[in-house]
Design an enzyme around this catalytic site. Structure first.
Site, PDB file in Angstrom:
ATOM      1  N   ASP A  16      -2.938  21.237  36.993  1.00  7.62           N
ATOM      2  CA  ASP A  16      -4.318  21.655  37.295  1.00  7.62           C
ATOM      3  C   ASP A  16      -5.036  20.508  38.026  1.00  7.62           C
ATOM      4  O   ASP A  16      -5.837  20.730  38.947  1.00  7.62           O
ATOM      5  CB  ASP A  16      -5.052  22.027  36.005  1.00  7.62           C
ATOM      6  CG  ASP A  16      -6.127  23.080  36.222  1.00  7.62           C
ATOM      7  OD1 ASP A  16      -6.775  23.043  37.283  1.00  7.62           O
ATOM      8  OD2 ASP A  16      -6.333  23.925  35.338  1.00  7.62           O
ATOM      9  N   HIS A  19      -5.173  20.318  41.880  1.00  7.41           N
ATOM     10  CA  HIS A  19      -6.244  20.958  42.669  1.00  7.41           C
ATOM     11  C   HIS A  19      -7.298  19.926  43.069  1.00  7.41           C
ATOM     12  O   HIS A  19      -7.838  19.970  44.167  1.00  7.41           O
ATOM     13  CB  HIS A  19      -6.940  22.051  41.842  1.00  7.41           C
ATOM     14  CG  HIS A  19      -6.129  23.291  41.648  1.00  7.41           C
ATOM     15  ND1 HIS A  19      -5.737  24.087  42.702  1.00  7.41           N
ATOM     16  CD2 HIS A  19      -5.647  23.876  40.528  1.00  7.41           C
ATOM     17  CE1 HIS A  19      -5.047  25.117  42.230  1.00  7.41           C
ATOM     18  NE2 HIS A  19      -4.974  25.022  40.915  1.00  7.41           N
ATOM     19  N   HIS A 198      -6.651  27.197  27.096  1.00 10.09           N
ATOM     20  CA  HIS A 198      -6.818  26.340  28.279  1.00 10.09           C
ATOM     21  C   HIS A 198      -8.264  26.451  28.730  1.00 10.09           C
ATOM     22  O   HIS A 198      -8.712  27.531  29.107  1.00 10.09           O
ATOM     23  CB  HIS A 198      -5.860  26.841  29.374  1.00 10.09           C
ATOM     24  CG  HIS A 198      -5.986  26.167  30.710  1.00 10.09           C
ATOM     25  ND1 HIS A 198      -5.107  25.175  31.133  1.00 10.09           N
ATOM     26  CD2 HIS A 198      -6.861  26.342  31.729  1.00 10.09           C
ATOM     27  CE1 HIS A 198      -5.443  24.778  32.362  1.00 10.09           C
ATOM     28  NE2 HIS A 198      -6.504  25.472  32.751  1.00 10.09           N
ATOM     29  N   HIS A 200     -11.855  25.105  30.892  1.00  6.98           N
ATOM     30  CA  HIS A 200     -12.456  24.337  31.993  1.00  6.98           C
ATOM     31  C   HIS A 200     -13.871  23.981  31.565  1.00  6.98           C
ATOM     32  O   HIS A 200     -14.486  24.693  30.769  1.00  6.98           O
ATOM     33  CB  HIS A 200     -12.433  25.125  33.304  1.00  6.98           C
ATOM     34  CG  HIS A 200     -11.113  25.034  33.998  1.00  6.98           C
ATOM     35  ND1 HIS A 200     -10.818  24.061  34.921  1.00  6.98           N
ATOM     36  CD2 HIS A 200      -9.994  25.769  33.859  1.00  6.98           C
ATOM     37  CE1 HIS A 200      -9.570  24.213  35.346  1.00  6.98           C
ATOM     38  NE2 HIS A 200      -9.039  25.253  34.715  1.00  6.98           N
ATOM     39  N   TYR A 289     -13.864  33.344  40.336  1.00  5.59           N
ATOM     40  CA  TYR A 289     -12.779  32.500  40.819  1.00  5.59           C
ATOM     41  C   TYR A 289     -13.313  31.379  41.711  1.00  5.59           C
ATOM     42  O   TYR A 289     -14.200  31.608  42.535  1.00  5.59           O
ATOM     43  CB  TYR A 289     -11.840  33.308  41.718  1.00  5.59           C
ATOM     44  CG  TYR A 289     -10.967  34.267  41.002  1.00  5.59           C
ATOM     45  CD1 TYR A 289      -9.679  33.893  40.608  1.00  5.59           C
ATOM     46  CD2 TYR A 289     -11.398  35.556  40.740  1.00  5.59           C
ATOM     47  CE1 TYR A 289      -8.855  34.797  39.965  1.00  5.59           C
ATOM     48  CE2 TYR A 289     -10.574  36.456  40.088  1.00  5.59           C
ATOM     49  CZ  TYR A 289      -9.311  36.068  39.703  1.00  5.59           C
ATOM     50  OH  TYR A 289      -8.500  36.953  39.072  1.00  5.59           O
TER      51      TYR A 289
END
Lengths: 343, 343
Positions: A16, A19, A198, A200, A289
């Protein structure tokens, strides 16, 4: 929650986190980070292009290294943890997975949109046949109800997934949403199937949400050093090590080693600070997204509306990847509303 | 919690945030930030040296501007919110408070260590006589039990404080600790006294802890733009605006204005990124004053021990300001232990 809950941590700095560095980690970077991680008690080290196996492309961003060099470098230094790769069906193939196993990968995480578990069947099945540990990854899990997630998780488990993750891809979940989703899965899946989470940090809740997930029975948590990851980043490993220690949750993590690696190895390699800024906060607030951001800003500029309003409306309409046409439609509608108000 | 809980937000960008810029905000900076804040729905704008009135000194750091220029600049642009000043008895005096009122300050927050509310009596009393709104501020509230905090808060209320804050100065509280402290105060204080909460993000929990405080009945929450503040910073105002909106808590904050001011006005003025790094995380993990950090690092270097071990031990012994001698003692003890282990 028992006082001595035991969980394991999967690190995603090298996946991740890719990115956040536009997939530009070198073979030297990978070796340095993977070695440090391997010394601090994580159970799995995920190392792949940000979009998984086969992700290095013009469409998803070319990696600095070939997949072969990248994976081999990671696997060459990992002695204690399980080298892990991500795969998104449609981007990665069964052949990619086979090659990854040849390079030394021991666990495969197969990721789909939260309502499309069925497309993971072949990959999870093949991975199990190859003797790989298998994990199902339900992305954008904030978009649907716990009931639907249970159905999708059951599918993944039936294909052979040994763990199923609730993935808050947009960093859009409040703690209650995490709790109800994790507890639904823990209650519904066979006890042999682990449940993971998971996070963010787009709403500044990655640590709190990860703790909430553990309280509801999740036994696998994703973290990354210094939070390196898409958007506002992931759950920072070193911070999670500190709060779990305070809470009496056993992770096996070495707090000081995690702090040192975050500050001395990862932060100096960052291209930009990992923070909750206007873009990442809007993404979490709207629940969309990250790939919509650029399109929304372009459309907003064209029609002179606030791109945040476009994103919030897309979130309300639960627009998913592949429906990018909607972005311009929404911008046009907002412009018309705005003009009507001005009359 | 009722669906439409209503709270108010005090911004501390121009006070706690001053620590993060070594008190170097100029008159122009103050006007720019205060004006922006005044347009986004905060109820109070605190603008003072990081250590409060009278804080500009060699000991606490000289401000770029005189207190007079700084406060007058802030008050000159604030039209909607209440201009607010912090005062620590021992640093600031009643005379400082009187001058602040002449410059336009309308509310005073009197801060003491969490067990020393009695030294706030004179200042809170005088402030009330002057017609100022008064707030009591119990610093380092993680160090003592909810029962003790209740006693101290009652003292402040008896002196005339209209609001009492639980202040997590070291960013050391887990959510449960916030909940039990806030609910204890809400239950014990007269209903005319508001309860507030001031977070730091050292454990990555500022947003979650602030939400927990509101759930337990706190009606006043401190925030700062982009989290600008000492250590790992405060609760980021723009993120709090987003999560409260998602949760149905009414703050009156304008989310987009807050995002814009954080990214466009405050971040460009930062001297360093506001982040949970090794230092700030250790502070939250150990639960010690930020002023101990430098001493601990010096002592650790001298005796070749890990400064984090020194800080953790200081936290365990609940060492407070004024007991800095203990820092060397602890370092010596750790060195001796280390040597004994090596034999």
């Amino acid at each position: 929650m028992a006082e001595q809950t035991k969980i394991s941590v999967t690190d995603v700095t090298l996946r991740d986190g890719m990115h956040a560095v536009r997939h530009q980690f070198s073979v030297e970077d990978v070796k340095e980070i993977a070695s440090a991680l391997d010394q601090m008690g994580v159970s799995h080290i995920e190392a792949t292009h940000g979009d998984g196996l086969g992700g290095s492309s013009l469409q998803y961003g070319l990696g600095k290294e070939t997949e072969e060099d990248f994976l081999k470098a990671a696997c060459s230094v990992i002695k204690n943890a399980k080298p892990t790769a991500l795969l998104l069906p449609g981007i990665g193939t069964v052949d990619d997975m086979k090659r990854a196993a040849e390079y030394g990968i021991k666990a495969i995480r197969v990721a789909t949109h939260c309502t499309e578990a069925d497309i993971s069947e072949q990959h999870i099945g093949e991975a199990r046949k190859m003797g790989l540990e298998t994990v199902g990854f339900l992305m954008m899990s904030h978009m649907v109800s716990p009931d639907i997630l249970v159905e999708e998780a059951k599918k993944m488990a039936s294909y052979g997934a040994q763990t199923v993750y609730i993935v808050d891809s947009a960093g859009a979940m409040m703690m209650e949403q995490v709790r109800e989703r994790i507890s639904a899965l823990v209650g519904a899946l066979d006890s042999s199937v682990e449940v993971g989470f998971h996070a963010h940090n787009n709403l500044g809740l990655s640590i709190a949400n990860s703790l909430a997930a553990v309280e509801e029975g999740a036994t696998r948590i994703d973290c990354s050093l210094a939070g390196l990851g898409a958007g506002a980043g992931n759950t920072p490993l070193e911070v999670f090590a500190a709060v779990t220690e305070k809470r009496g949750i056993r992770t096996g993590l070495d707090l000081y080693k995690a702090m040192d690696a975050a500050d001395d190895i990862v932060r100096p390699k960052m291209h930009r600070p990992i923070q909750v800024d206007r873009l990442s906060l809007t993404m979490g607030y709207a629940g969309v997204y990250s790939s919509f951001l650029l399109h929304a800003f372009r459309a907003a500029e064209m029609f002179k509306v606030d791109p945040r309003d476009v994103l919030v409306e897309l979130g309300k309409r639960k627009v998913v990847g592949g429906q990018e046409d909607m972005i311009v439609d929404v911008a046009v509608e907002l412009e018309q509303k705005q003009q009507a108000l001005q009359k």
